[in-house]
Write an enzyme that holds these catalytic residues in place. Sequence first.
Site, PDB file in Angstrom:
ATOM      1  N   ASP A 181      -1.994  -1.489  10.236  1.00  0.00           N
ATOM      2  CA  ASP A 181      -2.196  -1.404   8.784  1.00  0.00           C
ATOM      3  C   ASP A 181      -2.879  -2.638   8.214  1.00  0.00           C
ATOM      4  O   ASP A 181      -3.191  -2.674   7.026  1.00  0.00           O
ATOM      5  CB  ASP A 181      -0.836  -1.251   8.077  1.00  0.00           C
ATOM      6  CG  ASP A 181      -0.412   0.205   7.967  1.00  0.00           C
ATOM      7  OD1 ASP A 181      -1.295   1.086   7.942  1.00  0.00           O
ATOM      8  OD2 ASP A 181       0.805   0.450   7.901  1.00  0.00           O
TER       9      ASP A 181
ATOM     10  N   LYS B 208       0.850  -1.207   0.000  1.00  0.00           N
ATOM     11  CA  LYS B 208       0.000   0.000   0.000  1.00  0.00           C
ATOM     12  C   LYS B 208       0.880   1.250   0.000  1.00  0.00           C
ATOM     13  O   LYS B 208       2.016   1.236   0.470  1.00  0.00           O
ATOM     14  CB  LYS B 208      -0.936   0.025   1.216  1.00  0.00           C
ATOM     15  CG  LYS B 208      -0.248   0.267   2.582  1.00  0.00           C
ATOM     16  CD  LYS B 208      -0.311   1.720   3.046  1.00  0.00           C
ATOM     17  CE  LYS B 208       0.299   1.958   4.412  1.00  0.00           C
ATOM     18  NZ  LYS B 208       1.716   2.121   4.513  1.00  0.00           N
TER      19      LYS B 208
HETATM   20  O1  C5P Z   1       0.349  -1.460  14.877  1.00  0.00           O
HETATM   21  P1  C5P Z   1       1.755  -1.678  14.418  1.00  0.00           P
HETATM   22  O2  C5P Z   1       2.448  -2.765  15.179  1.00  0.00           O
HETATM   23  O3  C5P Z   1       1.887  -1.840  12.952  1.00  0.00           O
HETATM   24  O4  C5P Z   1       2.524  -0.323  14.761  1.00  0.00           O
HETATM   25  C1  C5P Z   1       3.923  -0.271  14.913  1.00  0.00           C
HETATM   26  C2  C5P Z   1       4.261   0.876  15.860  1.00  0.00           C
HETATM   27  O5  C5P Z   1       3.983   2.133  15.212  1.00  0.00           O
HETATM   28  C3  C5P Z   1       3.448   0.886  17.123  1.00  0.00           C
HETATM   29  O6  C5P Z   1       4.056   0.131  18.136  1.00  0.00           O
HETATM   30  C4  C5P Z   1       3.408   2.367  17.487  1.00  0.00           C
HETATM   31  O7  C5P Z   1       4.585   2.718  18.157  1.00  0.00           O
HETATM   32  C5  C5P Z   1       3.440   3.051  16.146  1.00  0.00           C
HETATM   33  N1  C5P Z   1       2.090   3.464  15.694  1.00  0.00           N
HETATM   34  C6  C5P Z   1       1.458   4.557  16.277  1.00  0.00           C
HETATM   35  N2  C5P Z   1       0.204   4.931  15.858  1.00  0.00           N
HETATM   36  C7  C5P Z   1      -0.414   4.247  14.867  1.00  0.00           C
HETATM   37  C8  C5P Z   1       0.196   3.131  14.256  1.00  0.00           C
HETATM   38  C9  C5P Z   1       1.462   2.763  14.699  1.00  0.00           C
HETATM   39  O8  C5P Z   1       2.016   5.209  17.190  1.00  0.00           O
HETATM   40  N3  C5P Z   1      -1.644   4.625  14.479  1.00  0.00           N
END
Ligand code: C5P
Length: 309
Positions: A146, A20
């Site tokens: 995501d 994406k």
């Molecule tokens: O959810 P995911 O594990 O993909 O996100 C990775 C990191 O990115 C999270 O641990 C967080 O620190 C940060 N993040 C965030 N806000 C979001 C998505 C991700 O702070 N909406």
Amino acid sequence: MIAMQPWWEEGRLAIRTPAKLNLYLEVLGKRADGYHELDMLNQAIELCDTLRFASLPDSRGIAIHCDDPSIPTDDRNLVAKAWALLHERAAAPGVEVWIEKQIPAGAGLAGGSGNAAGALVALATLWELDLSGGELGALTLALGSDVPFFLYGGRAICRGRGERVTPVAPDPPLWFVIQWPGFAISTREVFQTFKMPLTGPRALLSISRKELAAHVSAGSIFFNRLEDGVFARWHRLEEMRRALVAGGCLSARMSGSGSALYAAFLSREEAEALYGVVREGGAGATFLARGLPGWRVDRIGKERSCGDH
Ligand code: C5P
């Protein structure tokens, strides 16, 4: 083959999972749970990984093989995490998985998130699990912010952590040149050091669908709030972005938290012309990819295009 719809191939269940791009990414604020509240316009592209699954009748575990040595094949792999979530509820045999990567990791292209969504769809198909859209949504969010987007694909507004997905028509269709500089950036680190601008967010929230399409056509939608912080640390990315802009695109932006950048075009011919030039530039990798139309996984085994709605 449409992305996110599995098919059988020599006794293995195969699925293509796309990357994406963020056509628009605004940070609205920091939440009490530590995540950031986001307002995004995502676009799935035809740059895809391929996952293949085969049952291992004599085992109850998972064995992962991946042709990209930078990606762990143990329980840190998002495919292993997806398997663990589903395996809890299915008295299923073990599984062997082959991951063929095209999408660079740590690039802001959500390749791992797409793999995770694809693994859920493929494993539930393999094990003939009956999963509703609601159950699938919860499972995808448990795997990462995501991941839910990939149950819809195409072009979609994604809010909250990324899990509130509203598909929009992919009008006008877009073509992209994607440049990956050859190194990874940690999303967690980018968000940890992110500072909200004093000017406040420029939210997409109130825009109508018609206005959205007009802003895409005019090139005025393209925006990424995370760019300033990332470019301040990796100056080369800003130089690369300037070079893409000079190539005469609709807009050039970083995707997600980087490191990949893209240039957007309204026609394949224009995208191909820039691809021919920047491909010689010695970057980590350069890709030419079409924006994909939407699909929608309402239940496992059922797949409709957004046009059916
Ligand atoms: O959810 P995911 O594990 O993909 O996100 C990775 C990191 O990115 C999270 O641990 C967080 O620190 C940060 N993040 C965030 N806000 C979001 C998505 C991700 O702070 N909406």
